[in-house]
Write an enzyme that holds these catalytic residues in place. Sequence first.
Site, PDB file in Angstrom:
ATOM      1  N   GLY A  13      28.985 -34.055  77.861  1.00  0.00           N
ATOM      2  CA  GLY A  13      29.591 -34.773  77.940  1.00  0.00           C
ATOM      3  C   GLY A  13      29.124 -36.507  77.091  1.00  0.00           C
ATOM      4  CB  SER A  15      31.262 -37.628  72.635  1.00  0.00           C
ATOM      5  OG  SER A  15      32.428 -37.326  74.082  1.00  0.00           O
ATOM      6  CB  VAL A  65      30.620 -28.028  80.313  1.00  0.00           C
ATOM      7  CG1 VAL A  65      29.673 -28.124  78.979  1.00  0.00           C
ATOM      8  CG2 VAL A  65      31.148 -29.194  80.574  1.00  0.00           C
ATOM      9  CG  ASN A  91      27.420 -37.759  80.878  1.00  0.00           C
ATOM     10  OD1 ASN A  91      27.558 -38.473  81.766  1.00  0.00           O
ATOM     11  ND2 ASN A  91      28.008 -37.743  80.593  1.00  0.00           N
ATOM     12  CB  SER A 143      29.890 -40.224  91.365  1.00  0.00           C
ATOM     13  OG  SER A 143      30.336 -41.573  91.899  1.00  0.00           O
ATOM     14  CE1 TYR A 156      33.431 -38.146  89.221  1.00  0.00           C
ATOM     15  CE2 TYR A 156      33.946 -39.388  91.445  1.00  0.00           C
ATOM     16  CZ  TYR A 156      33.347 -39.039  90.128  1.00  0.00           C
ATOM     17  OH  TYR A 156      32.048 -39.802  89.207  1.00  0.00           O
ATOM     18  CE  LYS A 160      30.513 -36.407  89.222  1.00  0.00           C
ATOM     19  NZ  LYS A 160      30.048 -36.070  88.008  1.00  0.00           N
ATOM     20  CB  ILE A 189      28.727 -47.543  85.030  1.00  0.00           C
ATOM     21  CG1 ILE A 189      27.782 -46.930  86.705  1.00  0.00           C
ATOM     22  CG2 ILE A 189      27.887 -47.822  83.738  1.00  0.00           C
ATOM     23  CD1 ILE A 189      26.489 -47.401  86.570  1.00  0.00           C
TER      24      ILE A 189
HETATM   25  P1  NAP Z   1      33.972 -41.107  80.784  1.00  0.00           P
HETATM   26  O1  NAP Z   1      33.758 -42.399  79.689  1.00  0.00           O
HETATM   27  O2  NAP Z   1      35.048 -40.808  81.343  1.00  0.00           O
HETATM   28  O3  NAP Z   1      33.243 -40.288  79.846  1.00  0.00           O
HETATM   29  C1  NAP Z   1      33.650 -38.954  80.021  1.00  0.00           C
HETATM   30  C2  NAP Z   1      32.501 -37.484  79.358  1.00  0.00           C
HETATM   31  O4  NAP Z   1      32.721 -36.653  79.764  1.00  0.00           O
HETATM   32  C3  NAP Z   1      33.521 -37.919  78.073  1.00  0.00           C
HETATM   33  O5  NAP Z   1      31.955 -37.538  76.731  1.00  0.00           O
HETATM   34  C4  NAP Z   1      34.283 -36.396  77.922  1.00  0.00           C
HETATM   35  O6  NAP Z   1      34.087 -35.704  76.515  1.00  0.00           O
HETATM   36  C5  NAP Z   1      33.197 -35.458  78.898  1.00  0.00           C
HETATM   37  N1  NAP Z   1      33.848 -34.371  78.963  1.00  0.00           N
HETATM   38  C6  NAP Z   1      34.763 -34.431  80.261  1.00  0.00           C
HETATM   39  N2  NAP Z   1      36.026 -33.197  80.481  1.00  0.00           N
HETATM   40  C7  NAP Z   1      34.984 -31.995  79.722  1.00  0.00           C
HETATM   41  C8  NAP Z   1      34.834 -31.078  79.381  1.00  0.00           C
HETATM   42  N3  NAP Z   1      35.666 -29.644  79.812  1.00  0.00           N
HETATM   43  N4  NAP Z   1      33.893 -30.353  78.404  1.00  0.00           N
HETATM   44  C9  NAP Z   1      32.721 -30.898  78.326  1.00  0.00           C
HETATM   45  N5  NAP Z   1      32.772 -32.514  77.877  1.00  0.00           N
HETATM   46  C10 NAP Z   1      34.031 -33.330  78.941  1.00  0.00           C
HETATM   47  O7  NAP Z   1      33.379 -41.209  81.890  1.00  0.00           O
HETATM   48  P2  NAP Z   1      31.842 -41.694  81.861  1.00  0.00           P
HETATM   49  O8  NAP Z   1      31.978 -42.661  82.904  1.00  0.00           O
HETATM   50  O9  NAP Z   1      31.188 -41.931  81.551  1.00  0.00           O
HETATM   51  O10 NAP Z   1      31.511 -40.723  83.574  1.00  0.00           O
HETATM   52  C11 NAP Z   1      30.310 -39.837  83.110  1.00  0.00           C
HETATM   53  C12 NAP Z   1      29.390 -38.792  84.184  1.00  0.00           C
HETATM   54  O11 NAP Z   1      28.871 -39.783  85.395  1.00  0.00           O
HETATM   55  C13 NAP Z   1      30.510 -38.302  84.943  1.00  0.00           C
HETATM   56  O12 NAP Z   1      30.391 -37.302  85.027  1.00  0.00           O
HETATM   57  C14 NAP Z   1      30.976 -39.618  85.997  1.00  0.00           C
HETATM   58  O13 NAP Z   1      31.581 -38.499  86.732  1.00  0.00           O
HETATM   59  C15 NAP Z   1      29.932 -40.155  86.496  1.00  0.00           C
HETATM   60  N6  NAP Z   1      29.820 -41.701  87.160  1.00  0.00           N
HETATM   61  C16 NAP Z   1      30.619 -42.804  86.282  1.00  0.00           C
HETATM   62  C17 NAP Z   1      30.768 -43.545  86.918  1.00  0.00           C
HETATM   63  C18 NAP Z   1      31.414 -44.844  86.237  1.00  0.00           C
HETATM   64  O14 NAP Z   1      31.668 -45.315  87.310  1.00  0.00           O
HETATM   65  N7  NAP Z   1      31.499 -44.670  85.442  1.00  0.00           N
HETATM   66  C19 NAP Z   1      30.220 -43.400  88.411  1.00  0.00           C
HETATM   67  C20 NAP Z   1      29.917 -42.576  88.785  1.00  0.00           C
HETATM   68  C21 NAP Z   1      29.507 -41.354  88.222  1.00  0.00           C
HETATM   69  P3  NAP Z   1      35.627 -35.845  75.802  1.00  0.00           P
HETATM   70  O15 NAP Z   1      35.591 -36.981  75.529  1.00  0.00           O
HETATM   71  O16 NAP Z   1      34.639 -35.342  74.209  1.00  0.00           O
HETATM   72  O17 NAP Z   1      36.521 -34.715  76.463  1.00  0.00           O
END
Ligand code: NAP
Length: 247
Positions: A13, A15, A65, A91, A143, A156, A160, A189
């Site tokens: 993830g 990208s 994945v 991630n 998370s 979720y 997590k 975030i």
């Molecule tokens: P995001 O901007 O929505 O990005 C999610 C990423 O995961 C994207 O690159 C997406 O790729 C990829 N992804 C989704 N499904 C996938 C799959 N089946 N196979 C491969 N890649 C996949 O989210 P983010 O906020 O950066 O979150 C990143 C991580 O941090 C996640 O695990 C999330 O649960 C965790 N997290 C985030 C926060 C927050 O506040 N943002 C807080 C706690 C934890 P594509 O776009 O190419 O599908």
Amino acid sequence: MVNIEGKVALVTGGSKGIGASICKVLASEGVKVVINYNSSKESAQSLVDEIKNNGGEADLFQCDVSEIEEAKVLVENTINKYGRLDFLINNAGITRDRSFRKLLHEDWNKVIAVNLSSVYNTTNSALPHLLNSECGRIINISSIIGQSGGFGQTNYAAAKAGIIGFTKSLALELAKTGVTVNSICPGFIETKMVLDIPEEIRDQIKNKIPQKRFGKPEEIAKGVLYLIKDGDYITGQQLNINGGLYM
Ligand code: NAP
């Protein structure tokens, strides 16, 4: 401190959002970065271009994945390209929030598959290669919701929290090998995942954060860098990066 220049990282993830920041920070330290994406090819390609323009090395591989056979090919592609794998950063993640009584079985399965089973899938294929590295690292992005729970987030939160249990158990099993296994628990975030929350609710959340702001993706990426570079004696831990929201 580990010399990470020329080592190879696979970021699932990678990208967008937090994953993209992790890729940039590692590449700026001389790590060769494999950026995994599922659907966002354009974002992944522009990230590869940005890293290369800044003198770094990166490549992209599409893979869902949550599918074990695809994860196997992702690791094979990484090895075919760079001949080694030192750091696995799990991630990739999604949310499908709904209160439990409205939660569909498919929302449960999908969130568990993408957030939790994916960690098994990639680790399963990557481990033999990480064991060959003198500084193998597995970093799982969990998370704050896996620690505190979240309204409308049974799926979720379970995924997590599962990552945290997986991390501790694998850390125990691998402790003697030198491969460390840790989780990072971000708070809220500033990425699409948080921007998708309705503004009114976002404001309520921000108000509850002791530091009164959301975190930045780079702040999570710096945590990853710390665990990789300076984390020789850190394993089985949760690194909380959350502005004081959960202590
Ligand atoms: P995001 O901007 O929505 O990005 C999610 C990423 O995961 C994207 O690159 C997406 O790729 C990829 N992804 C989704 N499904 C996938 C799959 N089946 N196979 C491969 N890649 C996949 O989210 P983010 O906020 O950066 O979150 C990143 C991580 O941090 C996640 O695990 C999330 O649960 C965790 N997290 C985030 C926060 C927050 O506040 N943002 C807080 C706690 C934890 P594509 O776009 O190419 O599908």
